[in-house]
Scaffold this active site. Structure first.
Site, mmCIF file in Angstrom:
data_model
loop_
_atom_site.group_PDB
_atom_site.id
_atom_site.type_symbol
_atom_site.label_atom_id
_atom_site.label_comp_id
_atom_site.label_asym_id
_atom_site.label_seq_id
_atom_site.Cartn_x
_atom_site.Cartn_y
_atom_site.Cartn_z
ATOM 1 N N ASP A 107 -2.143 -1.242 -3.796
ATOM 2 C CA ASP A 107 -2.526 -0.092 -4.895
ATOM 3 C C ASP A 107 -1.053 0.742 -3.985
ATOM 4 O O ASP A 107 -0.538 1.060 -3.330
ATOM 5 C CB ASP A 107 -3.289 0.782 -3.376
ATOM 6 C CG ASP A 107 -4.041 2.249 -3.229
ATOM 7 O OD1 ASP A 107 -3.356 2.613 -4.703
ATOM 8 O OD2 ASP A 107 -4.138 2.750 -2.429
ATOM 9 N N TYR A 122 0.969 -1.193 0.136
ATOM 10 C CA TYR A 122 0.222 0.179 0.152
ATOM 11 C C TYR A 122 1.090 1.384 -0.516
ATOM 12 O O TYR A 122 1.563 2.079 1.168
ATOM 13 C CB TYR A 122 -0.927 -0.250 1.404
ATOM 14 C CG TYR A 122 -1.463 1.231 1.092
ATOM 15 C CD1 TYR A 122 -2.161 1.880 0.599
ATOM 16 C CD2 TYR A 122 -1.813 2.041 2.537
ATOM 17 C CE1 TYR A 122 -2.386 2.858 0.064
ATOM 18 C CE2 TYR A 122 -2.586 3.145 3.021
ATOM 19 C CZ TYR A 122 -3.245 3.806 1.989
ATOM 20 O OH TYR A 122 -4.327 4.845 1.957
#
Length: 251
Positions: A144, A105
């Protein structure tokens, strides 16, 4: 083999939005989560046939990652070995005999690029970490990554040239990373596919208008190219401001 990556934007919240059925429906060998936003002991969520690994942020209700897998790794690494980066629970690495699987992330540069200096340090150090793994065996990186690489990867590129996730600095670093020996698997299969995104702002009815960004990825080392089968973005799955992305690979 099927892998899923999903920024759930709060695991406890998405569990109240049919996540259990979605998890079973997607039926992945590896299910990687980002932005779980919880601490150890705040959720009891296990699935038959899976082992789970968790990396929590020190800050409560912030960041964090998890991986559910059907295959026990030979080693698990939390973080990238740099204190400045590892307090936010952003990376988990699973090592297997012939490859690594990494979920990430990536930090957001924030409005007006307030955190861009940190973001660029993160990119330098994280990419060095991935390259070090890649020197030993191929890597499958998902998550992400908080960057829309090309104009085709977001709805309104002209209005976002100085926005977090589409700045010249972030995009050029991502380009350099790919050029150092990695493949963006979705663009590998669908180089010209337009208007397929993985994140939509909660505001302004962005998802209904499909005014989104493709910032969730599966990236693989080039030696895995001949093992790639397909890549997908599951835009019909809701519950988060992101949707799941998928990689099918013959390992």
């Amino acid at each position: 083999m099927k892998l899923i990556s999903w920024n759930v934007n709060g695991l406890r919240a998405i569990v109240q939005k049919d996540f259990l059925n979605q998890f079973k429906d997607l039926d992945a060998d590896f299910f990687c989560l980002q932005e779980i936003k919880l601490q150890e002991g705040q959720i009891d969520l296990e699935f038959d046939g899976y082992t789970s690994y968790w990396n929590y942020a020190d800050k409560k209700g912030y960041s964090g990652t998890a991986i559910y897998t059907k295959y026990d790794p030979t080693k698990v690494i939390y973080g990238i070995g740099i204190d400045e980066h590892d307090s936010e629970g952003r990376v988990i690495t699973l090592e297997y005999d012939d490859y690594f699987i990494v979920t990430c992330y990536t930090p957001n540069s924030q409005s007006e690029l307030k955190r861009i200096d940190y973001r660029l340090r993160w990119e330098r150090d994280f990419q060095a970490y991935i390259r070090s793994l890649n020197s030993a065996k191929p890597v499958i990186l998902c998550g992400d990554l908080n960057v829309a690489h090309k104009d085709i990867d977001l709805k309104n590129p002209d209005n976002n040239r100085s926005s977090a996730g589409f700045s010249d600095e972030e995009r050029s670093q991502f380009t350099a990373f790919l050029q150092s020996g990695f493949i963006d698997t979705f663009r590998y299969f669908y180089p010209d596919q337009e208007e397929i995104y993985s994140w939509w702002n909660y505001r302004f009815g962005a998802r209904k208008r499909n005014a989104g960004w493709r910032i969730d990825y599966f990236i693989v080392s080039k030696p895995l190219e001949d093992k790639l089968v397909d890549a997908k973005i599951h835009t019909n799955y809701t519950g988060s401001d992101h949707c799941p992305v998928e990689l099918q690979i013959d390992l």
